[in-house]
Write a protein that holds these residues in place. Structure first.
Motif, PDB file in Angstrom:
ATOM      1  N   GLU A 110       0.829  -1.204   0.000  1.00 19.59           N
ATOM      2  CA  GLU A 110       0.000   0.000   0.000  1.00 19.59           C
ATOM      3  C   GLU A 110       0.864   1.255   0.000  1.00 19.59           C
ATOM      4  OE1 GLU A 110      -3.392   0.237   2.604  1.00 19.59           O
ATOM      5  OE2 GLU A 110      -3.437  -1.952   2.839  1.00 19.59           O
ATOM      6  N   LEU A 111       1.941   1.228   0.766  1.00 17.95           N
ATOM      7  CA  LEU A 111       2.863   2.368   0.772  1.00 17.95           C
ATOM      8  C   LEU A 111       3.473   2.585  -0.616  1.00 17.95           C
ATOM      9  CD1 LEU A 111       4.578   1.644   4.190  1.00 17.95           C
ATOM     10  CD2 LEU A 111       3.481   3.814   3.596  1.00 17.95           C
ATOM     11  N   ALA A 112       3.783   1.483  -1.297  1.00 17.16           N
ATOM     12  CA  ALA A 112       4.346   1.588  -2.644  1.00 17.16           C
ATOM     13  C   ALA A 112       3.347   2.237  -3.602  1.00 17.16           C
ATOM     14  CB  ALA A 112       4.745   0.203  -3.154  1.00 17.16           C
TER      15      ALA A 112
ATOM     16  N   TRP B 163      -6.304   7.296   0.010  1.00 13.02           N
ATOM     17  CA  TRP B 163      -5.797   6.082   0.648  1.00 13.02           C
ATOM     18  C   TRP B 163      -6.588   5.856   1.930  1.00 13.02           C
ATOM     19  CZ3 TRP B 163      -0.268   5.539   3.144  1.00 13.02           C
ATOM     20  CH2 TRP B 163      -0.067   4.193   3.513  1.00 13.02           C
ATOM     21  N   LYS B 164      -7.356   4.790   1.968  1.00 12.92           N
ATOM     22  CA  LYS B 164      -8.243   4.537   3.092  1.00 12.92           C
ATOM     23  C   LYS B 164      -7.493   4.267   4.397  1.00 12.92           C
ATOM     24  CE  LYS B 164     -12.084   4.841   0.768  1.00 12.92           C
ATOM     25  NZ  LYS B 164     -13.064   5.911   1.049  1.00 12.92           N
ATOM     26  N   ASN B 165      -6.273   3.739   4.287  1.00 10.31           N
ATOM     27  CA  ASN B 165      -5.545   3.320   5.495  1.00 10.31           C
ATOM     28  C   ASN B 165      -4.384   4.242   5.843  1.00 10.31           C
ATOM     29  OD1 ASN B 165      -7.211   0.993   5.642  1.00 10.31           O
ATOM     30  ND2 ASN B 165      -5.901  -0.036   4.140  1.00 10.31           N
ATOM     31  N   GLU B 166      -4.362   5.443   5.265  1.00  6.42           N
ATOM     32  CA  GLU B 166      -3.209   6.336   5.453  1.00  6.42           C
ATOM     33  C   GLU B 166      -2.945   6.636   6.930  1.00  6.42           C
ATOM     34  OE1 GLU B 166      -1.191   9.845   6.415  1.00  6.42           O
ATOM     35  OE2 GLU B 166      -3.367   9.953   6.278  1.00  6.42           O
TER      36      GLU B 166
ATOM     37  N   GLU C 289      -9.264   4.601  -3.289  1.00  2.44           N
ATOM     38  CA  GLU C 289     -10.264   5.024  -4.265  1.00  2.44           C
ATOM     39  C   GLU C 289      -9.566   5.983  -5.221  1.00  2.44           C
ATOM     40  OE1 GLU C 289     -14.345   7.583  -4.265  1.00  2.44           O
ATOM     41  OE2 GLU C 289     -14.237   5.895  -2.865  1.00  2.44           O
ATOM     42  N   VAL C 290      -9.545   5.640  -6.495  1.00  2.00           N
ATOM     43  CA  VAL C 290      -8.846   6.435  -7.507  1.00  2.00           C
ATOM     44  C   VAL C 290      -9.813   6.726  -8.641  1.00  2.00           C
ATOM     45  CG1 VAL C 290      -6.925   6.518  -9.133  1.00  2.00           C
ATOM     46  CG2 VAL C 290      -6.622   5.385  -6.926  1.00  2.00           C
ATOM     47  N   PHE C 291     -10.043   8.008  -8.918  1.00  2.00           N
ATOM     48  CA  PHE C 291     -10.988   8.423  -9.968  1.00  2.00           C
ATOM     49  C   PHE C 291     -12.364   7.779  -9.762  1.00  2.00           C
ATOM     50  CE2 PHE C 291      -6.885   8.365 -12.534  1.00  2.00           C
ATOM     51  CZ  PHE C 291      -6.629   9.716 -12.342  1.00  2.00           C
ATOM     52  N   GLY C 292     -12.706   7.505  -8.501  1.00  2.00           N
ATOM     53  CA  GLY C 292     -13.996   6.879  -8.204  1.00  2.00           C
ATOM     54  C   GLY C 292     -13.990   5.364  -8.268  1.00  2.00           C
ATOM     55  N   TYR C 293     -12.887   4.745  -8.672  1.00  2.00           N
ATOM     56  CA  TYR C 293     -12.779   3.289  -8.734  1.00  2.00           C
ATOM     57  C   TYR C 293     -12.268   2.739  -7.396  1.00  2.00           C
ATOM     58  CZ  TYR C 293     -13.085   3.782 -13.835  1.00  2.00           C
ATOM     59  OH  TYR C 293     -13.489   4.072 -15.112  1.00  2.00           O
ATOM     60  N   GLU C 294     -12.792   1.598  -6.993  1.00  2.00           N
ATOM     61  CA  GLU C 294     -12.315   0.913  -5.795  1.00  2.00           C
ATOM     62  C   GLU C 294     -11.121   0.039  -6.168  1.00  2.00           C
ATOM     63  OE1 GLU C 294     -15.624  -1.234  -4.240  1.00  2.00           O
ATOM     64  OE2 GLU C 294     -16.786   0.584  -3.795  1.00  2.00           O
TER      65      GLU C 294
ATOM     66  N   PHE D 273     -12.729  -0.867   9.097  1.00  2.00           N
ATOM     67  CA  PHE D 273     -13.097  -1.814   8.043  1.00  2.00           C
ATOM     68  C   PHE D 273     -13.349  -1.086   6.728  1.00  2.00           C
ATOM     69  CE2 PHE D 273     -16.243  -4.018   5.462  1.00  2.00           C
ATOM     70  CZ  PHE D 273     -15.582  -5.208   5.251  1.00  2.00           C
ATOM     71  N   SER D 274     -12.701  -1.545   5.707  1.00  2.00           N
ATOM     72  CA  SER D 274     -12.957  -1.058   4.348  1.00  2.00           C
ATOM     73  C   SER D 274     -12.696  -2.214   3.400  1.00  2.00           C
ATOM     74  CB  SER D 274     -12.051   0.127   4.017  1.00  2.00           C
ATOM     75  OG  SER D 274     -12.265   0.554   2.690  1.00  2.00           O
ATOM     76  N   GLY D 275     -13.565  -2.376   2.427  1.00  2.00           N
ATOM     77  CA  GLY D 275     -13.434  -3.502   1.501  1.00  2.00           C
ATOM     78  C   GLY D 275     -12.339  -3.313   0.476  1.00  2.00           C
ATOM     79  N   TYR D 276     -11.731  -2.112   0.452  1.00  2.00           N
ATOM     80  CA  TYR D 276     -10.680  -1.852  -0.524  1.00  2.00           C
ATOM     81  C   TYR D 276      -9.689  -0.865   0.075  1.00  2.00           C
ATOM     82  CZ  TYR D 276     -13.907   2.053  -1.326  1.00  2.00           C
ATOM     83  OH  TYR D 276     -14.736   3.127  -1.162  1.00  2.00           O
ATOM     84  N   ASP D 277      -8.530  -0.721  -0.565  1.00  2.00           N
ATOM     85  CA  ASP D 277      -7.434   0.068  -0.006  1.00  2.00           C
ATOM     86  C   ASP D 277      -7.428   1.518  -0.476  1.00  2.00           C
ATOM     87  OD1 ASP D 277      -6.430  -2.249   1.272  1.00  2.00           O
ATOM     88  OD2 ASP D 277      -5.406  -2.847  -0.581  1.00  2.00           O
TER      89      ASP D 277
END
Length: 344
Positions: free
Chosen positions: A36-38, A54-57, A74-79, A68-72
């Motif tokens: 995720e850092l990368a 970045w959800k976990n920043e 969100e970029v341009f609205g994409y999960e 809890f988040s189902g993804y790491d």
């Protein structure tokens, strides 16, 4: 492809967050954090900062459990979910979809055994992976070579999903790192502070919600850190943000251009050495008197440890009195003759 080499701070944070998270497999979780850092560094270099999140920043920066988040990301609205592995076969479509069928996009990150370098191999839409798996299942006979590899789009094509933008390098300009001793610029009477957090450029707000013209740094003052339950000088700088958050130690936010490295970085309780000795003994600062030429008084740690049966530690502002009560000699030096010797 994109190469990321984590520094010691990022490596320790990735590991400690995995421990705090209570992961069943700390190694896997740590490596996932590094992935995720990368990807965060890639986003910072190539994508407009206002168009990704970045959800976990904060969780990784402060080594706290992730909400809890189902993804790491969100970029341009994409999960987007980031998958990190040493084994490239983990990136085969069926293997990815087995664990993450619901995200929009998967980013694939390969890491070296030593975890000192990670390569973003590419990314792919989940729908494309599903189509590839379906094709593989329907094909009878030996799988052609063209279906055996994982189809992954180059990382530099990710920005094509968003608006047309110029190449943007939004890496921090901040010169500081956690653990640095700093003072306010052009203020001779300012107190020495310890850098706890270097905030991302997009999080440059003060406690009052006003936008700061410059990157923000959160610092704590040694006397406030001393009020905590532990000897914070034995805590890795990577974990200071976690420690302050856990212990509700107040942080102060400064614009990074208003700070500079402290030339005389000492505070009561610091571990120091006299570096011009061949084998210097470790000492502890017991008094600071800026009105004297020999302004730093220290007691040698082995003398202090002779008075107790376990590791020596006293609240720093009690050290001078402790030395007086136990007839422990203190020795005075000029600040320039001493050097901090971290014990973490």
């Amino acid at each position: 492809m994109y190469l990321y080499s984590p520094d010691k701070i990022d490596q320790e944070r990735a590991h400690h967050q995995a421990v705090i998270q209570g992961s069943e497999d700390i190694d896997v979780k740590r490596i996932g954090n590094l992935g995720e850092l990368a990807f965060e560094q890639f986003c910072r270099e190539y994508l407009p900062v206002e168009m990704w999140e970045w959800k976990n920043e904060e969780a990784i920066r402060r080594c706290n459990p992730e909400s809890f988040s189902g993804y790491d990301f969100e970029v341009f609205g994409y999960e987007i979910d980031v998958k990190t592995s040493r084994d490239v076969s983990a990136f085969r479509p069926a293997n990815i979809l087995k664990n993450d069928p619901d995200d929009d996009i998967i980013v694939m990150v390969w890491h070296r055994d030593k975890e000192d370098a990670l390569i973003l191999l590419g990314w792919e839409r989940t729908e494309t992976l599903k189509s590839k798996v379906k094709t593989q299942e329907e094909y009878s006979g030996e799988e052609p070579e063209k279906l055996a590899h994982l189809s992954a789009r180059p990382m530099n094509e990710l920005h094509d999903l968003g608006p047309n933008t110029a190449h943007l390098n939004q890496k921090p300009e901040n010169p500081f790192a956690p653990g640095d001793r700093v003072v306010k610029t052009d203020d001779n009477n300012t107190s020495v502070a310890v850098v706890v957090e270097v905030l991302p450029p997009e999080k440059n707000k003060t406690a009052f919600g006003q936008t700061m013209d410059g990157e923000a740094v959160n610092v704590a003052f040694p006397e406030m850190l001393d009020d905590g339950p532990s000897d914070w000088r034995k805590i890795s700088p990577a974990k200071l943000a976690s420690y302050c958050d856990d212990q509700d130690i107040k942080l102060y936010t400064y614009k990074h251009t208003n700070l500079e490295q402290a030339k005389e970085p000492f505070a009561l309780g610091d571990y120091v050495i006299k570096p011009d000795y061949d084998d210097p003994d470790l000492a502890v600062v017991v008094n600071i008197d800026k009105d004297e030429d020999r302004d730093i008084a220290v007691a040698f740690l082995h003398h202090l440890e002779e008075t107790v049966s376990d590791d020596f530690y006293r609240v720093p502002n009690e050290l001078q009195a402790y030395c007086d009560d136990h007839d422990i000699s203190a020795y005075s030096y000029e600040s320039s003759a001493l050097e901090l010797k971290p014990q973490y």
